[in-house]
Write an enzyme that holds these catalytic residues in place. Structure first.
Site, PDB file in Angstrom:
ATOM      1  N   ARG A   1     100.725   9.321  19.046  1.00  0.00           N
ATOM      2  CA  ARG A   1     100.133  10.190  18.036  1.00  0.00           C
ATOM      3  C   ARG A   1      98.968  10.945  18.664  1.00  0.00           C
ATOM      4  O   ARG A   1      97.808  10.545  18.542  1.00  0.00           O
ATOM      5  CB  ARG A   1      99.717   9.346  16.829  1.00  0.00           C
ATOM      6  CG  ARG A   1     100.942   8.819  16.082  1.00  0.00           C
ATOM      7  CD  ARG A   1     100.592   7.795  15.038  1.00  0.00           C
ATOM      8  NE  ARG A   1     100.181   6.533  15.631  1.00  0.00           N
ATOM      9  CZ  ARG A   1      99.849   5.447  14.927  1.00  0.00           C
ATOM     10  NH1 ARG A   1      99.886   5.494  13.617  1.00  0.00           N
ATOM     11  NH2 ARG A   1      99.486   4.344  15.538  1.00  0.00           N
TER      12      ARG A   1
ATOM     13  N   ASP B   1      96.026  13.531  19.589  1.00  0.00           N
ATOM     14  CA  ASP B   1      94.971  14.178  18.797  1.00  0.00           C
ATOM     15  C   ASP B   1      95.128  15.694  18.778  1.00  0.00           C
ATOM     16  O   ASP B   1      95.874  16.263  19.578  1.00  0.00           O
ATOM     17  CB  ASP B   1      93.595  13.869  19.424  1.00  0.00           C
ATOM     18  CG  ASP B   1      93.180  12.430  19.204  1.00  0.00           C
ATOM     19  OD1 ASP B   1      93.760  11.768  18.328  1.00  0.00           O
ATOM     20  OD2 ASP B   1      92.259  11.974  19.922  1.00  0.00           O
TER      21      ASP B   1
ATOM     22  N   TYR C   1      99.559   8.994  30.317  1.00  0.00           N
ATOM     23  CA  TYR C   1      98.781  10.203  30.039  1.00  0.00           C
ATOM     24  C   TYR C   1      98.180  10.735  31.330  1.00  0.00           C
ATOM     25  O   TYR C   1      97.781   9.954  32.206  1.00  0.00           O
ATOM     26  CB  TYR C   1      97.633   9.898  29.066  1.00  0.00           C
ATOM     27  CG  TYR C   1      98.046   9.788  27.621  1.00  0.00           C
ATOM     28  CD1 TYR C   1      98.067  10.908  26.801  1.00  0.00           C
ATOM     29  CD2 TYR C   1      98.405   8.555  27.076  1.00  0.00           C
ATOM     30  CE1 TYR C   1      98.433  10.813  25.469  1.00  0.00           C
ATOM     31  CE2 TYR C   1      98.775   8.449  25.741  1.00  0.00           C
ATOM     32  CZ  TYR C   1      98.778   9.584  24.942  1.00  0.00           C
ATOM     33  OH  TYR C   1      99.145   9.477  23.619  1.00  0.00           O
TER      34      TYR C   1
ATOM     35  N   ARG D   1      90.394   9.931  26.565  1.00  0.00           N
ATOM     36  CA  ARG D   1      89.291  10.894  26.656  1.00  0.00           C
ATOM     37  C   ARG D   1      87.948  10.202  26.852  1.00  0.00           C
ATOM     38  O   ARG D   1      87.080  10.708  27.560  1.00  0.00           O
ATOM     39  CB  ARG D   1      89.280  11.774  25.416  1.00  0.00           C
ATOM     40  CG  ARG D   1      90.496  12.715  25.386  1.00  0.00           C
ATOM     41  CD  ARG D   1      90.696  13.334  24.033  1.00  0.00           C
ATOM     42  NE  ARG D   1      89.470  13.931  23.554  1.00  0.00           N
ATOM     43  CZ  ARG D   1      89.196  14.192  22.289  1.00  0.00           C
ATOM     44  NH1 ARG D   1      90.093  13.903  21.359  1.00  0.00           N
ATOM     45  NH2 ARG D   1      88.067  14.738  21.944  1.00  0.00           N
TER      46      ARG D   1
END
Lengths: 263, 263
Positions: B51, B53, B111, B208
């Site tokens: 999911r 951002d 990622y 992040r």
């Protein structure tokens, strides 16, 4: 002071590099001239090495302009990057002798055309590459590139930029020297093909028309003999249409060492 | 039929992957569900593996949905790509057993966070990388990455996605298994640094915040010992702020071989 700048831009939203005689939308040259005038308070003409078409990008465009402002090249860079839109940036700056001219002093320009050669579209590559889902014989395109090398009339792929300049009456010749031409697959990214060209100068639309014709060779819709004939005849009517502008990028401009322009 | 799709998207203009309870702007899930309903005439819920951002991109998101429409996976791919906005594309499709679930069957997600580490901004990299003009000690960031490996509480870098879900009362734990973590410079493109992470699952905002903290290590504003302490304490208050979303991309999701999902 004759300031030289390396310029990178995303050409998507610009009507090409060159300022238009009448207002036909924003240009890269116009945006840089506006920023310079805001910094120095005086209008300075910006001269670019390559007059890229609408939608064409650049990672290695070179410009020069004259200014009497007492600013170092580093301060110019910082000030320009603060004022320019996010789509244009000054990558490096240096001072050059007064006689240096970004366009007329250049000895070669290098362009890269990027093709996305997978069946499915790629949103992350779409902005800077041309999607061609059909199989492409890149080795054959590379063979065709050999036929482009050397000094010859490239009239098959474009016209002289001077043809539309009322201050430059004819005859306009289309003879250019192709120093390097190659088609290769990116070894690190599946699906990416590059068509790289270096020449002393290019005709208007020349890279995009060369790529459009090379794509026909890659699809076996044009033999190497037919491609050779198209090049040799140097006529403007031929089967290859121009590849779209968003796959094209001006990557490098070379100058004689004497000017001390370090990129 | 349980259809599995590999999805690529440019997240710039989306309010994240997940459809919002109330209309808070367009989402990737919402755009795909709209396209499916236009093809089949029936609403199907889309389930995504990650999911992401708002503003985060994906080259390797995986989704599944159930449909009774008598269409092959190839036809689904072509129809979806014809109807989806240019910023979203179906890269591959396949059928999976009914029990396959894009999120719950996944064994790992990968990622990539991209940093543009040159003094001058780069318009051609700006859309998919975070501009950090300061010098970065990437070897040191790579050393810090070793401290992230293994099964541990990652509460220092995020919170459980279930914390905001009223249907999932606590306790919510932040234990995840980091399978791979590394910081490397791209050898083919000067100025590009990648921070790559693979884990069984990630907390909300985790990548992040890890990158934001690793950047402090790279600037020598945080020692390796201090970084180790931050990780170990697993508290939410620590010096690293979250790196912005546009540098982040979901690149891969892995499934057990038994499902036959070929990417």
């Amino acid at each position: 002071m004759n300031l030289v700048c390396g310029i990178e831009y995303d050409g998507t939203d610009y009507h090409g590099f060159q300022r238009q005689a009448e207002s036909q939308g924003e240009t890269v040259q116009g945006a840089i001239e506006t920023a310079i005038a805001r910094i120095s308070g005086v209008f300075s003409v910006v001269h670019g090495a390559g007059r890229t078409d609408a939608g064409v990008h650049a990672s290695g465009q070179v410009i020069h302009f004259h200014s009497d402002a007492l600013l170092s090249s580093t301060v110019w860079q910082r000030a320009l990057n603060a004022l320019l839109p996010k789509s244009i940036a000054v990558r490096w700056t240096c001072e050059a002798p007064e006689r240096f001219h970004a366009r007329f002093s250049a000895i070669s320009r290098s362009y890269r055309y990027t093709i996305w050669n997978e069946y499915a579209p790629s949103p992350l590559h779409a902005r800077y590459s041309y999607h061609r889902p059909l199989a492409l014989d890149v080795e054959r395109m590379q063979e065709a590139c050999q036929l482009l090398l050397g000094r010859k009339d490239f009239g098959a792929f474009g016209r002289s930029p001077d043809e539309t300049n009322p201050n430059k009456p004819g005859p306009h010749h289309c003879v250019r020297t192709m120093l390097d031409a190659r088609c290769i697959r990116d070894e690190t990214q599946t699906g990416i093909i590059y068509c790289d060209f270096t020449a002393d100068a290019f005709l208007t639309g020349m890279v995009r028309r060369m790529v459009g014709t090379l794509l026909l060779v890659g699809q076996h819709r044009l033999s190497l003999d037919e491609f050779a004939t198209i090049v040799q005849r140097a006529e403007k009517t031929h089967p290859g249409s121009a590849a779209p502008p968003h796959g094209l990028c001006l990557v490098r401009v070379e100058y004689p060492e004497q000017f001390g322009v370090v990129q």
